[in-house]
Design a protein around this motif. Structure first.
Motif, PDB file in Angstrom:
ATOM      1  N   GLY A 122       0.790  -1.217   0.000  1.00 44.61           N
ATOM      2  CA  GLY A 122       0.000   0.000   0.000  1.00 44.61           C
ATOM      3  C   GLY A 122       0.820   1.264   0.000  1.00 44.61           C
ATOM      4  O   GLY A 122       1.995   1.276  -0.363  1.00 44.61           O
ATOM      5  N   VAL A 123       0.163   2.327   0.433  1.00 43.64           N
ATOM      6  CA  VAL A 123       0.721   3.675   0.417  1.00 43.64           C
ATOM      7  C   VAL A 123       0.685   4.198   1.847  1.00 43.64           C
ATOM      8  O   VAL A 123      -0.392   4.279   2.449  1.00 43.64           O
ATOM      9  N   ALA A 140       5.739  -1.174  -0.135  1.00 41.47           N
ATOM     10  CA  ALA A 140       5.311   0.168  -0.536  1.00 41.47           C
ATOM     11  C   ALA A 140       5.014   0.189  -2.030  1.00 41.47           C
ATOM     12  O   ALA A 140       5.777  -0.350  -2.837  1.00 41.47           O
ATOM     13  N   LEU A 141       3.909   0.803  -2.407  1.00 41.95           N
ATOM     14  CA  LEU A 141       3.504   0.895  -3.807  1.00 41.95           C
ATOM     15  C   LEU A 141       3.851   2.272  -4.353  1.00 41.95           C
ATOM     16  O   LEU A 141       3.608   3.287  -3.704  1.00 41.95           O
ATOM     17  N   ARG A 142       4.400   2.270  -5.564  1.00 43.95           N
ATOM     18  CA  ARG A 142       4.713   3.515  -6.253  1.00 43.95           C
ATOM     19  C   ARG A 142       3.791   3.644  -7.457  1.00 43.95           C
ATOM     20  O   ARG A 142       3.433   2.636  -8.077  1.00 43.95           O
ATOM     21  N   VAL A 150       1.573  -5.339  -6.901  1.00 46.30           N
ATOM     22  CA  VAL A 150       0.499  -6.069  -6.224  1.00 46.30           C
ATOM     23  C   VAL A 150       0.360  -7.471  -6.808  1.00 46.30           C
ATOM     24  O   VAL A 150       0.224  -8.465  -6.084  1.00 46.30           O
ATOM     25  N   ASP A 151       0.408  -7.568  -8.120  1.00 45.67           N
ATOM     26  CA  ASP A 151       0.257  -8.868  -8.773  1.00 45.67           C
ATOM     27  C   ASP A 151       1.357  -9.832  -8.357  1.00 45.67           C
ATOM     28  O   ASP A 151       1.105 -11.013  -8.116  1.00 45.67           O
ATOM     29  N   GLN A 152       2.584  -9.346  -8.232  1.00 42.21           N
ATOM     30  CA  GLN A 152       3.704 -10.224  -7.921  1.00 42.21           C
ATOM     31  C   GLN A 152       3.854 -10.477  -6.425  1.00 42.21           C
ATOM     32  O   GLN A 152       4.275 -11.552  -6.020  1.00 42.21           O
ATOM     33  N   ALA A 153       3.523  -9.498  -5.591  1.00 42.46           N
ATOM     34  CA  ALA A 153       3.701  -9.669  -4.149  1.00 42.46           C
ATOM     35  C   ALA A 153       2.580 -10.484  -3.519  1.00 42.46           C
ATOM     36  O   ALA A 153       2.777 -11.097  -2.481  1.00 42.46           O
ATOM     37  N   ASP A 154       1.385 -10.497  -4.148  1.00 37.58           N
ATOM     38  CA  ASP A 154       0.230 -11.224  -3.610  1.00 37.58           C
ATOM     39  C   ASP A 154       0.025 -10.904  -2.131  1.00 37.58           C
ATOM     40  O   ASP A 154       0.118 -11.773  -1.264  1.00 37.58           O
TER      41      ASP A 154
END
Length: 239
Positions: A122-123, A140-142, A150-154
């Motif tokens: 997330g942020v 952390a999402l950029r 998100v797709d890879q970290a699940d």
């Protein structure tokens, strides 16, 4: 106990330990083979090139199409021939790097997650991220690669902190009509989280933009200004 009986007992223990060592050796070889396959995979190679291009937006983005084309043709990005990871001389064991970099953590976050701890993507503000890291693995999402991450970290949950969407943060002005690029990035996050059945939640602890709560969240959790999610809050929000 006679000497013969003691010898037989020790021999039995030795055979048992040998069987255990052989089983551990077999599992270790299988694990290292899987890691070697991951390092040689196209997904990892593409992810590394994307991450490198993002770190150098000028030359990196210009060279990215050429590098991807060379990878598709079986050549290394530098112009040589792509090679698989060699094994050690005289051994069937693959040669692996001794550490995992940030790019691999983004691409394979699910397999690298600490056992027993939820993964929260997330942020966040720096304060919230530090607090969450005490009881969760934080990704952390950029804006430029949030959907891919998100797709890879699940993750177990995707959590946006409203205070981290204020001016001065990478996701500043999310919810404002003028920040169309941020809205597209959030849409990519939702599209990545939907097939994983992961909730995308707004932790509403600030009011940076009036339109922020209306962006199609699975849940909006009203919180006091500056409040940080606790472990109990995460357990409740995670499906």
């Amino acid at each position: 106990m006679t000497d013969d009986a003691e010898i037989k007992r020790l021999q039995g223990r030795l055979r048992k330990r040998e069987r255990e060592l052989r089983e551990r050796d077999r599992r270790l070889r299988e694990t290292q083979a899987r890691l070697a396959a991951l390092e040689a995979s196209t997904a990892l190679a593409v992810g590394r090139r994307l991450a490198a291009a993002a770190r150098r937006p000028g030359l990196g983005l210009i060279a990215l199409p050429r590098d991807l084309y060379r990878m598709a043709k079986g050549r290394a990005p530098g112009g040589g021939t792509a090679q698989t990871t060699p094994g050690r001389a005289g051994s069937n064991w693959p040669e692996l790097r001794g550490e995992v970099g940030q790019d691999e953590r983004l691409l394979f976050g699910a397999s690298l997650r600490p056992s027993g701890r939820p993964v929260v993507a997330g942020v966040f503000t720096a304060t919230t991220r530090e607090a969450l890291s005490e009881h969760a693995h934080v990704v952390a999402l950029r804006p430029f690669d949030a959907g891919v991450a998100v797709d890879q970290a699940d993750p177990d949950i995707v959590l946006f902190e409203a205070a981290a969407c204020a001016a001065g943060h990478p996701w500043a002005y999310l919810g404002d009509a003028a920040a169309a690029d941020r809205q597209r990035a959030l849409l990519a996050v939702r599209e990545a989280a939907r097939p994983l059945d992961r909730p995308v939640v707004l932790w509403h602890n600030a009011r940076p933009s009036p339109g922020l709560p209306a962006l199609g969240w699975d849940e909006v959790v009203d919180a006091a200004p500056g409040a940080v999610p606790t472990s109990a809050d995460l357990d409740r929000m995670i499906r």
